[in-house]
Scaffold this motif. Structure first.
Motif, PDB file in Angstrom:
ATOM      1  N   ASP A 164       0.831  -1.211   0.000  1.00 50.16           N
ATOM      2  CA  ASP A 164       0.000   0.000   0.000  1.00 50.16           C
ATOM      3  C   ASP A 164       0.864   1.259   0.000  1.00 50.16           C
ATOM      4  OD1 ASP A 164      -2.476  -1.232  -0.113  1.00 50.16           O
ATOM      5  OD2 ASP A 164      -2.864  -1.066   2.046  1.00 50.16           O
ATOM      6  N   ILE A 165       1.878   1.280   0.843  1.00 57.16           N
ATOM      7  CA  ILE A 165       2.736   2.470   0.945  1.00 57.16           C
ATOM      8  C   ILE A 165       3.506   2.690  -0.351  1.00 57.16           C
ATOM      9  CG2 ILE A 165       4.786   3.405   2.090  1.00 57.16           C
ATOM     10  CD1 ILE A 165       3.643   2.257   4.701  1.00 57.16           C
ATOM     11  N   LEU A 166       4.077   1.629  -0.907  1.00 56.67           N
ATOM     12  CA  LEU A 166       4.849   1.786  -2.141  1.00 56.67           C
ATOM     13  C   LEU A 166       3.972   2.262  -3.301  1.00 56.67           C
ATOM     14  CD1 LEU A 166       7.267  -1.269  -1.986  1.00 56.67           C
ATOM     15  CD2 LEU A 166       7.775   1.129  -1.526  1.00 56.67           C
ATOM     16  N   LEU A 167       2.734   1.798  -3.349  1.00 54.07           N
ATOM     17  CA  LEU A 167       1.825   2.254  -4.405  1.00 54.07           C
ATOM     18  C   LEU A 167       1.341   3.686  -4.189  1.00 54.07           C
ATOM     19  CD1 LEU A 167      -0.284  -0.979  -4.938  1.00 54.07           C
ATOM     20  CD2 LEU A 167       1.366   0.029  -6.527  1.00 54.07           C
ATOM     21  N   ALA A 168       1.327   4.148  -2.941  1.00 50.11           N
ATOM     22  CA  ALA A 168       0.843   5.496  -2.629  1.00 50.11           C
ATOM     23  C   ALA A 168       1.927   6.565  -2.696  1.00 50.11           C
ATOM     24  CB  ALA A 168       0.206   5.510  -1.243  1.00 50.11           C
ATOM     25  N   LEU A 169       3.193   6.160  -2.765  1.00 48.24           N
ATOM     26  CA  LEU A 169       4.272   7.146  -2.818  1.00 48.24           C
ATOM     27  C   LEU A 169       4.206   7.938  -4.126  1.00 48.24           C
ATOM     28  CD1 LEU A 169       7.366   5.178  -1.471  1.00 48.24           C
ATOM     29  CD2 LEU A 169       6.103   6.988  -0.320  1.00 48.24           C
ATOM     30  N   PRO A 170       4.548   9.212  -4.074  1.00 51.75           N
ATOM     31  CA  PRO A 170       4.563  10.001  -5.308  1.00 51.75           C
ATOM     32  C   PRO A 170       5.679   9.540  -6.238  1.00 51.75           C
ATOM     33  CG  PRO A 170       5.477  11.268  -3.495  1.00 51.75           C
ATOM     34  CD  PRO A 170       4.957   9.995  -2.909  1.00 51.75           C
ATOM     35  N   SER A 171       5.511   9.783  -7.532  1.00 54.28           N
ATOM     36  CA  SER A 171       6.546   9.386  -8.488  1.00 54.28           C
ATOM     37  C   SER A 171       7.780  10.274  -8.367  1.00 54.28           C
ATOM     38  CB  SER A 171       6.002   9.420  -9.909  1.00 54.28           C
ATOM     39  OG  SER A 171       5.541  10.716 -10.223  1.00 54.28           O
ATOM     40  N   LYS A 172       7.588  11.503  -7.874  1.00 56.27           N
ATOM     41  CA  LYS A 172       8.700  12.418  -7.639  1.00 56.27           C
ATOM     42  C   LYS A 172       8.549  13.035  -6.264  1.00 56.27           C
ATOM     43  CE  LYS A 172       9.751  13.753 -12.313  1.00 56.27           C
ATOM     44  NZ  LYS A 172      10.337  14.764 -13.114  1.00 56.27           N
ATOM     45  N   PHE A 173       9.663  13.182  -5.572  1.00 56.69           N
ATOM     46  CA  PHE A 173       9.672  13.866  -4.282  1.00 56.69           C
ATOM     47  C   PHE A 173      10.168  15.287  -4.517  1.00 56.69           C
ATOM     48  CE2 PHE A 173      10.303   9.404  -3.094  1.00 56.69           C
ATOM     49  CZ  PHE A 173       9.264   9.258  -2.190  1.00 56.69           C
ATOM     50  N   LEU A 174       9.444  16.260  -3.993  1.00 57.73           N
ATOM     51  CA  LEU A 174       9.830  17.669  -4.132  1.00 57.73           C
ATOM     52  C   LEU A 174       9.929  18.307  -2.757  1.00 57.73           C
ATOM     53  CD1 LEU A 174       7.509  18.757  -7.082  1.00 57.73           C
ATOM     54  CD2 LEU A 174       9.887  18.021  -7.191  1.00 57.73           C
ATOM     55  N   CYS A 175      10.905  19.209  -2.609  1.00 56.50           N
ATOM     56  CA  CYS A 175      11.068  19.909  -1.333  1.00 56.50           C
ATOM     57  C   CYS A 175       9.908  20.868  -1.098  1.00 56.50           C
ATOM     58  CB  CYS A 175      12.404  20.638  -1.283  1.00 56.50           C
ATOM     59  SG  CYS A 175      12.634  21.854  -2.583  1.00 56.50           S
ATOM     60  N   LYS A 176       9.375  21.426  -2.182  1.00 58.44           N
ATOM     61  CA  LYS A 176       8.174  22.263  -2.140  1.00 58.44           C
ATOM     62  C   LYS A 176       7.554  22.230  -3.532  1.00 58.44           C
ATOM     63  CE  LYS A 176      11.039  26.375  -2.727  1.00 58.44           C
ATOM     64  NZ  LYS A 176      11.400  27.662  -2.186  1.00 58.44           N
ATOM     65  N   ALA A 177       6.281  22.539  -3.615  1.00 60.15           N
ATOM     66  CA  ALA A 177       5.554  22.402  -4.877  1.00 60.15           C
ATOM     67  C   ALA A 177       6.138  23.270  -5.992  1.00 60.15           C
ATOM     68  CB  ALA A 177       4.083  22.744  -4.671  1.00 60.15           C
TER      69      ALA A 177
END
Length: 162
Positions: free
Chosen positions: A112-125
């Motif tokens: 569940d967690i791996l599927l819910a993670l965003p494709s990119k991590f950003l420090c801010k939008a």
């Protein structure tokens, strides 16, 4: 987790309170989960419909995909699944099949967690990222690089325009 009695007795409830280790799970080349994930929730049988509700709270250590800044953040994710012992239509993925009344909660939480993670991590939008020429973090300061970059393969076309 043994859920046989939950499936047999309407109104039955079972609490979930555990931790799941994902420290050895690699995501995008990094190990983002430095500490175990706390999982709290319940499985309940309401009028013959067995539902699993749980919340996972995790500390994450990730790198911004635009500016490469390291981030430590706390995430809270909630999940709900309708549990069944068998399916009449095997193509239906809106239900979670619990064979023999046994549910591997750790495997479910990890997926569940791996599927819910965003494709990119950003420090801010609105992260500006790095300058493609000098590598300056554009969130911290502006650089004096020439922004107009031309593809060297198109240099002949540039001469025609002049």
């Amino acid at each position: 987790m043994d859920l046989k009695t939950i499936f047999q007795i309407p109104g039955e409830t079972k609490q979930i309170d555990c931790s799941v280790s994902m420290q050895d799970v690699k995501v995008s080349g990094f190990y983002p989960f430095p500490t175990p994930i706390t999982v709290c929730g319940k499985v309940e049988n309401e009028a013959g419909i067995v539902t699993l509700h749980y919340t996972a709270v995790m500390d994450m250590h990730v790198v911004c995909d635009r500016c490469l800044t390291e981030l430590d953040k706390r995430e809270k994710m909630s999940f709900t699944h309708i549990l069944v012992t068998e399916l009449s239509n095997e193509d239906d993925d809106s239900y979670l099949v619990v064979e023999d009344g046994l549910l591997d909660i750790e495997e479910l939480v990890v997926s569940d967690i791996l599927l819910a993670l965003p494709s990119k991590f950003l420090c801010k939008a609105d992260c500006k990222g790095l300058c493609p020429v000098c590598g300056t973090n554009l969130n911290d300061s502006e650089c004096s690089c020439e922004k107009k970059q031309f593809d060297p393969r198109l240099e002949a076309l540039k001469e025609l325009l002049q």
